[in-house]
Design a protein around this motif. Structure first.
Motif, PDB file in Angstrom:
ATOM      1  N   GLY A   1      16.368  49.676  48.657  1.00  0.00           N
ATOM      2  CA  GLY A   1      17.087  49.948  47.412  1.00  0.00           C
ATOM      3  C   GLY A   1      16.788  48.904  46.350  1.00  0.00           C
ATOM      4  N   SER A   2      16.662  47.660  46.785  1.00  0.00           N
ATOM      5  CA  SER A   2      16.376  46.588  45.863  1.00  0.00           C
ATOM      6  C   SER A   2      14.966  46.763  45.266  1.00  0.00           C
ATOM      7  CB  SER A   2      16.592  45.290  46.619  1.00  0.00           C
ATOM      8  OG  SER A   2      15.847  44.277  46.168  1.00  0.00           O
ATOM      9  N   PHE A   3      14.032  47.260  46.076  1.00  0.00           N
ATOM     10  CA  PHE A   3      12.692  47.575  45.557  1.00  0.00           C
ATOM     11  C   PHE A   3      12.759  48.768  44.589  1.00  0.00           C
ATOM     12  CE2 PHE A   3       8.811  50.213  46.009  1.00  0.00           C
ATOM     13  CZ  PHE A   3       7.933  49.387  45.317  1.00  0.00           C
ATOM     14  N   LEU A   4      13.574  49.768  44.917  1.00  0.00           N
ATOM     15  CA  LEU A   4      13.713  50.927  44.029  1.00  0.00           C
ATOM     16  C   LEU A   4      14.253  50.493  42.667  1.00  0.00           C
ATOM     17  CD1 LEU A   4      15.101  53.705  46.426  1.00  0.00           C
ATOM     18  CD2 LEU A   4      12.736  53.087  45.921  1.00  0.00           C
TER      19      LEU A   4
ATOM     20  N   ILE B   1      14.026  35.062  39.386  1.00  0.00           N
ATOM     21  CA  ILE B   1      15.241  35.069  40.192  1.00  0.00           C
ATOM     22  C   ILE B   1      14.886  34.560  41.590  1.00  0.00           C
ATOM     23  CG2 ILE B   1      17.060  36.513  41.196  1.00  0.00           C
ATOM     24  CD1 ILE B   1      16.555  38.418  38.741  1.00  0.00           C
ATOM     25  N   PRO B   2      15.506  33.451  41.998  1.00  0.00           N
ATOM     26  CA  PRO B   2      15.168  32.916  43.328  1.00  0.00           C
ATOM     27  C   PRO B   2      15.619  33.867  44.438  1.00  0.00           C
ATOM     28  CG  PRO B   2      17.003  31.702  42.357  1.00  0.00           C
ATOM     29  CD  PRO B   2      16.526  32.657  41.306  1.00  0.00           C
ATOM     30  N   ALA B   3      14.965  33.765  45.581  1.00  0.00           N
ATOM     31  CA  ALA B   3      15.224  34.687  46.689  1.00  0.00           C
ATOM     32  C   ALA B   3      16.701  34.717  47.083  1.00  0.00           C
ATOM     33  CB  ALA B   3      14.367  34.309  47.895  1.00  0.00           C
ATOM     34  N   TYR B   4      17.365  33.538  47.043  1.00  0.00           N
ATOM     35  CA  TYR B   4      18.772  33.490  47.471  1.00  0.00           C
ATOM     36  C   TYR B   4      19.698  34.178  46.481  1.00  0.00           C
ATOM     37  CZ  TYR B   4      18.587  29.344  44.428  1.00  0.00           C
ATOM     38  OH  TYR B   4      18.376  28.507  43.367  1.00  0.00           O
ATOM     39  N   ASP B   5      19.220  34.464  45.268  1.00  0.00           N
ATOM     40  CA  ASP B   5      20.036  35.218  44.313  1.00  0.00           C
ATOM     41  C   ASP B   5      19.637  36.688  44.293  1.00  0.00           C
ATOM     42  OD1 ASP B   5      21.640  33.190  43.539  1.00  0.00           O
ATOM     43  OD2 ASP B   5      20.595  32.766  41.653  1.00  0.00           O
TER      44      ASP B   5
ATOM     45  N   PRO C   1      20.564  41.878  48.438  1.00  0.00           N
ATOM     46  CA  PRO C   1      21.300  43.080  48.040  1.00  0.00           C
ATOM     47  C   PRO C   1      22.825  42.914  48.150  1.00  0.00           C
ATOM     48  CG  PRO C   1      19.420  43.676  49.369  1.00  0.00           C
ATOM     49  CD  PRO C   1      19.473  42.180  49.346  1.00  0.00           C
ATOM     50  N   PHE C   2      23.578  43.495  47.284  1.00  0.00           N
ATOM     51  CA  PHE C   2      25.041  43.420  47.060  1.00  0.00           C
ATOM     52  C   PHE C   2      25.598  41.995  47.067  1.00  0.00           C
ATOM     53  CE2 PHE C   2      24.494  46.229  50.851  1.00  0.00           C
ATOM     54  CZ  PHE C   2      24.147  47.375  50.176  1.00  0.00           C
ATOM     55  N   ILE C   3      25.235  41.201  48.097  1.00  0.00           N
ATOM     56  CA  ILE C   3      25.900  39.921  48.328  1.00  0.00           C
ATOM     57  C   ILE C   3      25.721  39.003  47.121  1.00  0.00           C
ATOM     58  CG2 ILE C   3      25.910  37.866  49.824  1.00  0.00           C
ATOM     59  CD1 ILE C   3      25.033  39.920  52.089  1.00  0.00           C
ATOM     60  N   SER C   4      24.476  38.918  46.633  1.00  0.00           N
ATOM     61  CA  SER C   4      24.228  38.068  45.470  1.00  0.00           C
ATOM     62  C   SER C   4      25.025  38.547  44.270  1.00  0.00           C
ATOM     63  CB  SER C   4      22.740  38.078  45.122  1.00  0.00           C
ATOM     64  OG  SER C   4      22.010  37.443  46.132  1.00  0.00           O
ATOM     65  N   PHE C   5      25.076  39.870  44.121  1.00  0.00           N
ATOM     66  CA  PHE C   5      25.796  40.436  42.970  1.00  0.00           C
ATOM     67  C   PHE C   5      27.265  40.017  43.004  1.00  0.00           C
ATOM     68  CE2 PHE C   5      28.069  43.631  40.527  1.00  0.00           C
ATOM     69  CZ  PHE C   5      27.241  43.805  39.419  1.00  0.00           C
ATOM     70  N   ILE C   6      27.855  40.056  44.200  1.00  0.00           N
ATOM     71  CA  ILE C   6      29.271  39.688  44.336  1.00  0.00           C
ATOM     72  C   ILE C   6      29.452  38.187  44.129  1.00  0.00           C
ATOM     73  CG2 ILE C   6      31.231  39.621  45.948  1.00  0.00           C
ATOM     74  CD1 ILE C   6      29.894  42.206  47.229  1.00  0.00           C
ATOM     75  N   LEU C   7      28.598  37.381  44.770  1.00  0.00           N
ATOM     76  CA  LEU C   7      28.702  35.924  44.648  1.00  0.00           C
ATOM     77  C   LEU C   7      28.514  35.463  43.201  1.00  0.00           C
ATOM     78  CD1 LEU C   7      26.837  34.592  47.834  1.00  0.00           C
ATOM     79  CD2 LEU C   7      29.307  34.715  47.419  1.00  0.00           C
ATOM     80  N   LEU C   8      27.603  36.104  42.496  1.00  0.00           N
ATOM     81  CA  LEU C   8      27.327  35.702  41.107  1.00  0.00           C
ATOM     82  C   LEU C   8      28.257  36.418  40.129  1.00  0.00           C
ATOM     83  CD1 LEU C   8      23.408  35.860  41.260  1.00  0.00           C
ATOM     84  CD2 LEU C   8      24.768  33.786  41.054  1.00  0.00           C
ATOM     85  N   LYS C   9      29.189  37.194  40.659  1.00  0.00           N
ATOM     86  CA  LYS C   9      30.124  37.990  39.860  1.00  0.00           C
ATOM     87  C   LYS C   9      29.388  38.832  38.818  1.00  0.00           C
ATOM     88  CE  LYS C   9      33.979  34.749  40.408  1.00  0.00           C
ATOM     89  NZ  LYS C   9      33.285  33.488  40.786  1.00  0.00           N
TER      90      LYS C   9
ATOM     91  N   TYR D   1      22.327  47.931  39.820  1.00  0.00           N
ATOM     92  CA  TYR D   1      21.615  47.250  40.910  1.00  0.00           C
ATOM     93  C   TYR D   1      22.335  47.379  42.254  1.00  0.00           C
ATOM     94  CZ  TYR D   1      18.103  45.512  37.734  1.00  0.00           C
ATOM     95  OH  TYR D   1      17.068  45.448  36.838  1.00  0.00           O
ATOM     96  N   PRO D   2      23.604  46.931  42.373  1.00  0.00           N
ATOM     97  CA  PRO D   2      24.272  47.110  43.670  1.00  0.00           C
ATOM     98  C   PRO D   2      24.493  48.581  44.011  1.00  0.00           C
ATOM     99  CG  PRO D   2      25.808  46.276  42.026  1.00  0.00           C
ATOM    100  CD  PRO D   2      24.455  46.218  41.411  1.00  0.00           C
ATOM    101  N   LEU D   3      24.666  49.426  42.987  1.00  0.00           N
ATOM    102  CA  LEU D   3      24.909  50.851  43.229  1.00  0.00           C
ATOM    103  C   LEU D   3      23.705  51.508  43.904  1.00  0.00           C
ATOM    104  CD1 LEU D   3      27.093  53.027  42.526  1.00  0.00           C
ATOM    105  CD2 LEU D   3      25.624  53.665  40.605  1.00  0.00           C
TER     106      LEU D   3
END
Ligand SMILES: [Zn+2]
Length: 268
Positions: free
Chosen positions: A15-18, A45-49, A52-60, A74-76
């Motif tokens: 999904g992240s590639f899409l 964008i560094p790999a840790y950011d 999928p989903f997790i980075s979006f939530i952590l970075l608000k 993106y998360p959708l």
């Protein structure tokens, strides 16, 4: 359970590639190079950011560097891809069918999320997908042991391209003939063509994967979704044109999962 979690994670990575395809294809950029960067500040964008989903939530939902909002798309898209991947896995297991349908669904997701804002569907997806769908159908006819080859899947794929592209083209042509030329209605937002070429190619691509029967089913299912949203657009946004790609995609998805049930419902 572990297999399901792995499939879900793989689905979200896909999904992240899409997402990259959705962002870059309309601009004619390469989908493999360069690495992901923020659309606003252009920083990589560094790999840790980029998890999928997790980075979006952590970075608000904001870029770490410039605080620009990251689209909810993106998360959708990641969640949607992962979910469909998981459902396909539960249905088909690790099989050629799983691979076959995930290729189609990936193309549909990219087509949908490009069509909504841009009102175009890139030829890489439709024409490219048509070729891939046909080749994958030819491969489906191969039986390795005992060695056999069936022309049936290839033929069905070919007929799917003709039926899918043909029915939508003819419908658009017939509508334009009656509406604009016989009833002499004025052009809608400067257009006298109601059906875009992208939709013709999209359903031809769907037909390449699903064959002629399910291509026709997709065609007849799509308006049910289209009508509801179309009325909303007409009333709320005073916009007569709606992107049709998402409805064809949704109808195709339903045809993948429930075509047998739907056929039995119509022909008991
Ligand atoms: Zn940024």
């Amino acid at each position: 359970m572990i297999a399901k979690i792995i499939i879900f994670i793989l689905g979200s990575i896909l999904g992240s590639f899409l997402n990259v395809c959705i962002h870059r294809m309309p601009k004619g950029e390469s989908v493999v190079w360069p690495r992901s960067h923020c659309p606003k500040c252009k920083k990589r964008i560094p790999a840790y950011d980029n998890i999928p989903f997790i980075s979006f939530i952590l970075l608000k939902g904001k870029c770490r560097l410039c605080k620009e909002r990251i689209s909810l798309r993106y998360p959708l898209v990641e969640l949607l891809t992962a979910t469909v991947f998981l459902i396909l896995f539960m249905r088909y297991g690790l099989s050629y069918d799983l691979f076959f349908y995930i290729v189609l669904v990936s193309a549909l997701i990219v087509a949908t999320f490009i069509d909504i804002p841009h009102r175009i569907i890139p030829d890489e997806i439709t024409i490219g997908g048509m070729v891939v769908g046909f080749i994958l159908s030819v491969v489906r006819g191969v039986n390795l042991g005992p060695w056999e080859f069936s022309f049936k899947p290839a033929l069905n794929s070919f007929l799917g391209i003709i039926a899918g592209g043909g029915i939508i083209y003819l419908t658009g042509w017939l509508f334009d003939l009656i509406y604009f030329r016989i009833l002499k209605k004025p052009p809608i937002q400067g257009e006298t063509e109601s059906m875009g070429g992208g939709d013709v190619k999209l359903l031809a691509m769907i037909g390449a994967f699903l064959g002629w029967q399910r291509a026709l089913m997709t065609f007849f299912l799509a308006p049910f979704f289209g009508a509801a949203i179309g009325i909303y657009f007409l009333i709320k946004k005073k916009d007569h044109t709606i992107p049709y790609g998402p409805f064809l995609s949704l109808a195709a998805l339903i045809s993948i999962f429930w075509s047998d049930k739907i056929i039995r419902l119509i022909v008991p």
